[in-house]
Design a protein around this motif. Structure first.
Motif, short mmCIF file in Angstrom:
data_model
loop_
_atom_site.label_atom_id
_atom_site.label_comp_id
_atom_site.label_asym_id
_atom_site.label_seq_id
_atom_site.Cartn_x
_atom_site.Cartn_y
_atom_site.Cartn_z
N HIS A 866 0.85 -1.18 0.00
CA HIS A 866 0.00 0.00 0.00
C HIS A 866 0.89 1.24 0.00
O HIS A 866 1.68 1.46 0.92
CB HIS A 866 -0.89 -0.01 1.25
N LEU A 867 0.79 2.05 -1.05
CA LEU A 867 1.62 3.24 -1.22
C LEU A 867 0.69 4.44 -1.35
O LEU A 867 0.36 4.87 -2.46
CB LEU A 867 2.53 3.11 -2.44
N PRO A 868 0.27 5.00 -0.24
CA PRO A 868 -0.81 5.99 -0.26
C PRO A 868 -0.46 7.34 -0.88
O PRO A 868 -1.36 8.07 -1.28
CB PRO A 868 -1.15 6.17 1.23
N CYS A 869 0.83 7.68 -0.95
CA CYS A 869 1.20 9.02 -1.41
C CYS A 869 2.00 9.03 -2.71
O CYS A 869 2.42 10.10 -3.16
CB CYS A 869 2.02 9.73 -0.32
N ALA A 880 6.47 -10.88 -13.47
CA ALA A 880 5.07 -11.13 -13.10
C ALA A 880 4.28 -9.84 -13.33
O ALA A 880 3.74 -9.23 -12.39
CB ALA A 880 4.98 -11.60 -11.66
N ALA A 881 4.18 -9.45 -14.60
CA ALA A 881 3.67 -8.13 -14.93
C ALA A 881 2.19 -7.97 -14.60
O ALA A 881 1.76 -6.93 -14.10
CB ALA A 881 3.91 -7.85 -16.41
N THR A 882 1.39 -8.99 -14.87
CA THR A 882 -0.06 -8.88 -14.66
C THR A 882 -0.40 -8.67 -13.19
O THR A 882 -1.15 -7.76 -12.83
CB THR A 882 -0.78 -10.13 -15.19
N SER A 883 0.18 -9.51 -12.31
CA SER A 883 -0.10 -9.36 -10.88
C SER A 883 0.48 -8.06 -10.34
O SER A 883 -0.09 -7.44 -9.45
CB SER A 883 0.46 -10.56 -10.10
N VAL A 888 -0.66 -2.45 -8.44
CA VAL A 888 -0.58 -1.00 -8.62
C VAL A 888 -1.98 -0.39 -8.56
O VAL A 888 -2.22 0.61 -7.85
CB VAL A 888 0.11 -0.65 -9.95
N VAL A 889 -2.92 -0.97 -9.29
CA VAL A 889 -4.28 -0.44 -9.33
C VAL A 889 -4.94 -0.48 -7.95
O VAL A 889 -5.66 0.44 -7.56
CB VAL A 889 -5.12 -1.23 -10.36
N ARG A 915 -9.54 3.11 -11.42
CA ARG A 915 -9.35 3.48 -10.02
C ARG A 915 -8.23 4.50 -9.87
O ARG A 915 -8.15 5.20 -8.86
CB ARG A 915 -9.05 2.24 -9.18
N LEU A 916 -7.37 4.57 -10.88
CA LEU A 916 -6.30 5.58 -10.86
C LEU A 916 -6.89 6.90 -11.37
O LEU A 916 -6.49 7.44 -12.41
CB LEU A 916 -5.13 5.13 -11.73
N SER A 917 -7.82 7.43 -10.63
CA SER A 917 -8.60 8.58 -11.10
C SER A 917 -7.79 9.85 -11.20
O SER A 917 -8.18 10.79 -11.89
CB SER A 917 -9.80 8.80 -10.16
N ALA A 918 -6.64 9.93 -10.50
CA ALA A 918 -5.80 11.13 -10.54
C ALA A 918 -4.80 11.10 -11.69
O ALA A 918 -4.06 12.07 -11.89
CB ALA A 918 -5.07 11.30 -9.21
#
Length: 994
Positions: A866-869, A880-883, A888-889, A915-918
């Protein structure tokens, strides 16, 4: 100026007598006469400094005094140099030296010069009687020489943005709304007199949130006096593509600018334009119009001159007016009182009167306000208010009344400085306008010219730092920039302060920019050459009486013969670019020497007995670069080696240089005199990069380096190469590292090429590493662990490359620990750590509250936490690109910039990408199997830029289809399917720029 210089000379004359050199050279009688005359002259100097503003005769007398003071200082220094040369290594004079013909001739020569200069000062002393200068006058605007300004508790940085909010809003509104509909290139001038804050306002606009969203590209160029079309084009290219392509041809630059700006809505700020040449502007404007930027492309110009605005502008200029009375008082209060100081009524009354005299100029207000920040004596405030300088208008001045008022306020601030600070400030006229000045470089030049000296137990460099801070606190310096560990690296001067420094220095300081230099005034003491190349006629120096500093920053005075400089020169500082450098025998007064592209040091450098600073850049070519006997340079304090990989070995027995403080690079050699033990007794400060550690012959040698005792080291970098023939191939690298324990004062640590499996105990100690701000570990292939990075409270940047075996960045236990892991980390760069699985071994620990930029390259199966900032993520070559993308999402939802590269197995992006709305900027590079974008892609409403390159399946599909799949990305204003920004390329490894 004269008073500050005379103070230095009187101090040197006192030392001359105290050290019994006057007796040694047989000039006691002249010394007494000089001291008497100088003391009498100094008593009237403050009155003379005041009267010179309106009296040309007094000004000329002060100049004669200044010229003579330089000559006397040269003579005193010559006595010191000759005395030092006559003494043997044990400090005792040779008996034969006194009767040597050379010494007898030298005594005669110095005696004659002292007699001449004594008569010269006698004449100056007599002439001052004709001006009726008053003895002991204390100007109302000056402070007592002994009045020591106390250090403030917090640094006053850049000015608060006071009273300009409406100006910013109006300009932003015009750029975002009015100019955005224009098909033609809009040019919008901001006009106002110096000191009103045009540049500050333009920067506020440039960095405004609405502006950054509205424009695809923003470019800032400081133009100043030199409106050079080729240079401006080059700057546009560098700002646009993030690198310098080094294009020499004007047409090549024009084409590259066209490529960079085409179809882009760009904002170009041309700051501080003075050029009134209509043809030059038409040439540049024509090129920019041919670039065919998108609708709304705009150029903002800041200038003092209405004529420039008329020539350049397509839109009526925005005229910047003075601050209102209320805003002026708010700004003054901020600088004079700070946050916690009581605003006593009597101070407020005087402060408001002083503020009104500043005619609404932010520069004048904050400068004078800074003078009072720690001044509690009402008398000092009263003196400033009643100073006669407010009423004086210089006869030769072409400034308006308001501009004169601003310059008078700055002069008051200058006269309010201590004498030592005045000299240090005025010397800054040697830098061009808008120049980014290196703080350490400036302090070294102050040292070389004798403006600062050791004060008791306070080292001269610390005195220089103190002087710099005082000038910065009083707003003489501005725009300070810190390096990556938070230390001030560079700063600038406002144009008006540069004008002030130049007016104080007059003919003494010359900045020569172009053309052929053929003649210099006999009063020139400091010279800087820009773009001069070979067009310097050394006969130009023939009449110069006391030449102190020569800084060549042009293309190089190739094959310079120093003997062509004036025979009576006493150079203190020399910065020169030359591939062939002549003997230095005649530069015995030199304290500062900076050489560029020198293949080998001439042996005559060993005769520079007073040399304190030696800087080498892009030098080397010979295995034995340093000559023998360089350890004779016992005054050497700073040896700075930059970008000199061809220098294979250090000078031998460097440990004998007992005063050495800076040694930024030390190359370990195979012989004892080049070994680590040479560092044992040196009190080094700042940065130390030890390379060639594979040459360490035994573990004891590393221990003898005695790094732990060097408490003022703040940056340490250790490098091993993979040389198969190294002398230390049988020495345990783990024990060597253990014995290189540094002090716990480090701010930055880097290590490259370490082949041990285990780290040293000190690298696992939170106590030793507690102050670290950044860590760089490269090519530590076999390491099975990393330092406890998550527990370092101040750590902001971590860069890890090519470490094969580690599974987590921090393997420490966090059981029972309340603090967050990595509490201060802002940037993380991980490259080729194939077995990395997680950031922390302990799962579920709260961490990374400040992390904003991440780069991950070359991992197999990394679990995204979890990388909140995090706002910027650069992800490359992840198996393992897909996972990984799903992680990330789910966990990096504040992303604004995302780069996905070389993920060859990635076939689809997560459906929940919305979900990456920003997200504003998405780049996809070399994902060869990627076949489609998710349908949720259309809900990325903030996305303003999409770049795709070498994703063949994806590109082919969108080139082939014209249906809905294409339509849902058609709203994006900047789609690039055939190019990829060069600034995505990773930087090269280097410790040299830390």
């Amino acid at each position: 100026m004269a008073e500050a210089l005379l103070g230095i000379v009187l101090e040197n004359l006192g030392s001359f007598v105290q050290d019994q050199l006057a007796t040694y050279w047989g000039v006691e009688q002249q010394t007494h006469k000089l001291s008497s005359n100088l003391t009498a002259i100094r008593a009237v100097l403050r009155d003379a400094e005041r009267k010179q503003i309106t009296s040309h005769a007094v000004k000329d007398w002060l100049q004669k005094l200044t010229d003579a003071a330089y000559v006397l200082d040269d003579i005193l220094d010559e006595c010191s140099v000759q005395s030092k040369m006559l003494h043997s290594d044990d400090g005792q004079s040779s008996c034969l030296a006194y009767v040597h013909p050379k010494h007898i001739l030298c005594r005669f020569y110095i005696g004659k010069r002292m007699k001449d200069i004594t008569q010269r000062f006698h004449d100056i002393h007599e002439e001052r009687l004709t001006f009726e200068l008053r003895v002991g006058v204390t100007e109302k605007q000056t402070v007592n020489d002994d009045d020591d300004w106390r250090q403030t508790s917090s640094v006053i940085t850049e000015p608060i943005f006071c009273g300009r909010d409406k100006d910013r809003e109006k300009i932003v509104k015009f750029l975002v709304e009015d100019a955005s509909s224009s098909e033609d290139l809009t040019i919008y001038p901001i006009v106002g007199m110096g000191g009103l804050g045009k540049t500050t306002l333009a920067k506020q606009v440039f960095n405004d949130h609405e502006i950054s969203k509205h424009f695809d590209l923003r470019i800032w160029i400081c133009v100043s006096d030199d409106f050079n079309v080729k240079r401006i084009l080059q700057s546009i290219i560098e700002c646009s593509i993030g690198q310098n392509p080094n294009l020499g041809d004007l047409e090549a630059r024009r084409k590259r600018v066209e490529e960079a700006l085409q179809s882009k809505r760009y904002l170009l700020v041309l700051d501080d334009v003075w050029n009134e040449d209509r043809e030059k502007w038409k040439e540049l404007k024509g090129m920019l119009e041919c670039a065919k930027g998108a609708k709304g492309a705009t150029i903002v110009v800041t200038t003092r001159l209405q004529e420039v605005a008329s020539i350049m502008g397509t839109h009526p200029a925005y005229s910047l007016t003075a601050l209102s009375e209320d805003d002026s008082w708010s700004l003054f209060k901020h600088h004079a009182f700070g946050l916690n100081r009581e605003e006593r009524e009597e101070f407020v009354t005087i402060g408001k009167e002083i503020t009104r005299k500043c005619v609404g100029s932010p520069l004048a207000i904050k400068t004078l306000g800074s003078c009072f920040r720690n001044e509690n004596e009402i008398k000092q405030w009263q003196n400033i208010k009643e100073s006669e300088i407010w009423d004086i208008r210089e006869v030769s001045s072409s400034l308006t009344n308001d501009e004169n008022a601003i310059m008078r306020a700055l002069k008051l601030s200058y006269f309010n400085l201590e004498l030592s600070l005045r000299r240090c400030f005025s010397f800054c006229a040697i830098f061009p306008k808008d120049f980014e000045i290196d703080r350490e470089e400036l302090i070294h030049l102050w040292m070389a010219n004798g403006f600062i000296k050791q004060e008791g137990n306070v080292e001269v460099e610390d005195v220089g730092n103190k002087v710099w801070k005082r000038l910065y606190d009083r707003s003489f310096f501005q725009e300070a920039k810190a390096n990556r560990i938070g230390m001030i690296k560079t700063f600038k001067m406002h144009d008006l302060f540069h004008d002030l420094a130049q007016s104080i220095m007059g003919e003494e300081c010359v900045v020569y920019e172009e053309g052929k230099l053929t003649r210099l005034s006999n009063r020139v003491h400091y010279l800087r050459l820009l773009n001069s190349n070979k067009f310097v006629d050394m006969a130009a120096f023939k009449k110069v009486e006391s030449f102190r500093t020569l800084l060549d920053f042009g293309l190089g005075l190739h094959h310079v013969n120093i003997r062509l400089l004036p025979s009576n020169h006493c150079l203190r500082a020399l910065h020169i670019r030359s591939t062939l450098f002549s003997p230095l025998n005649d530069l015995s007064h030199l304290r500062y020497l900076s050489l560029h592209r020198c293949s080998v040091l001439h042996s005559s450098i060993c005769g520079l007995q007073k040399l304190q600073i030696l800087k080498l850049e892009h030098c080397g070519g010979s295995h034995n670069f340093f000559p023998e006997h360089m350890t004779q340079l016992q005054d050497l304090r700073h040896l700075v080696i930059k970008d000199c990989p061809k220098i294979a070995e250090m000078l031998p027995n460097i440990g004998k240089l007992g005063h050495l403080r800076t040694l930024n690079t030390f190359a370990v050699g195979s012989k004892l005199e080049y070994g680590l033990a040479e560092l044992h007794g040196l009190s080094l400060v700042g940065k130390l990069h030890i390379r060639g550690l594979e040459n360490v012959s035994n573990e004891w040698e590393a221990k003898e380096a005695n790094l732990m005792s060097k408490k003022e080291l703040n940056r340490l970098y250790l490098s091993w190469s993979d040389s198969p023939n190294s002398q230390g191939s049988n020495v345990s690298v783990e024990r060597v590292l253990e014995n290189l324990e540094p002090p716990s004062t480090l701010k930055s640590f880097g290590m490259k090429g370490y082949l041990g499996r285990k780290l040293s105990s000190w690298m696992r100690s939170v106590v030793v590493l507690k102050d670290l701000v950044e860590v760089m570990l490269f090519d530590c292939f076999f390491c099975e662990e990393l330092p406890p990075l998550g527990k370092l409270p101040h750590l902001k940047r971590v860069e890890l490359r090519r470490i094969r075996n580690v599974k987590w960045i921090d393997g420490e236990s966090y059981e029972g620990v309340e603090e967050k892991a990595f509490p201060s980390l802002e940037k993380l760069n991980v490259e080729n750590l194939p077995n990395l699985e997680r950031l922390l071994r302990d799962e579920g620990v709260e961490m990374l509250p400040r992390l904003s930029q991440v780069r991950i390259d070359g991992v197999l199966n990394f679990k995204v936490p979890h990388l909140p900032c995090v706002e910027e993520l650069d992800a490359r070559d992840i198996k393992a690109a897909t996972s990984f993308m799903e992680g990330v999402v789910e966990n990096v939802t504040c992303l604004k910039k995302l780069l996905i590269a070389s993920m060859r197995d990635l076939k689809v992006l997560p459906e929940k990408l919305s979900r990456l709305s920003a997200l504003q900027d998405l780049k996809i590079l070399e994902c060869e199997e990627l076949r489609s974008l998710p349908s949720s892609f259309q809900r990325l409403t903030n996305l303003s830029k999409l770049s795709i390159l070498n994703c063949h399946r994806l590109e082919e599909r969108y080139k082939r289809e014209t249906g809905n799949d294409w339509q849902f990305i058609a709203h994006i204003p900047n789609i690039e399917l055939e190019s990829f920004p060069s600034h995505g390329v990773k930087p090269a490894l280097s410790f040299s720029g830390q």
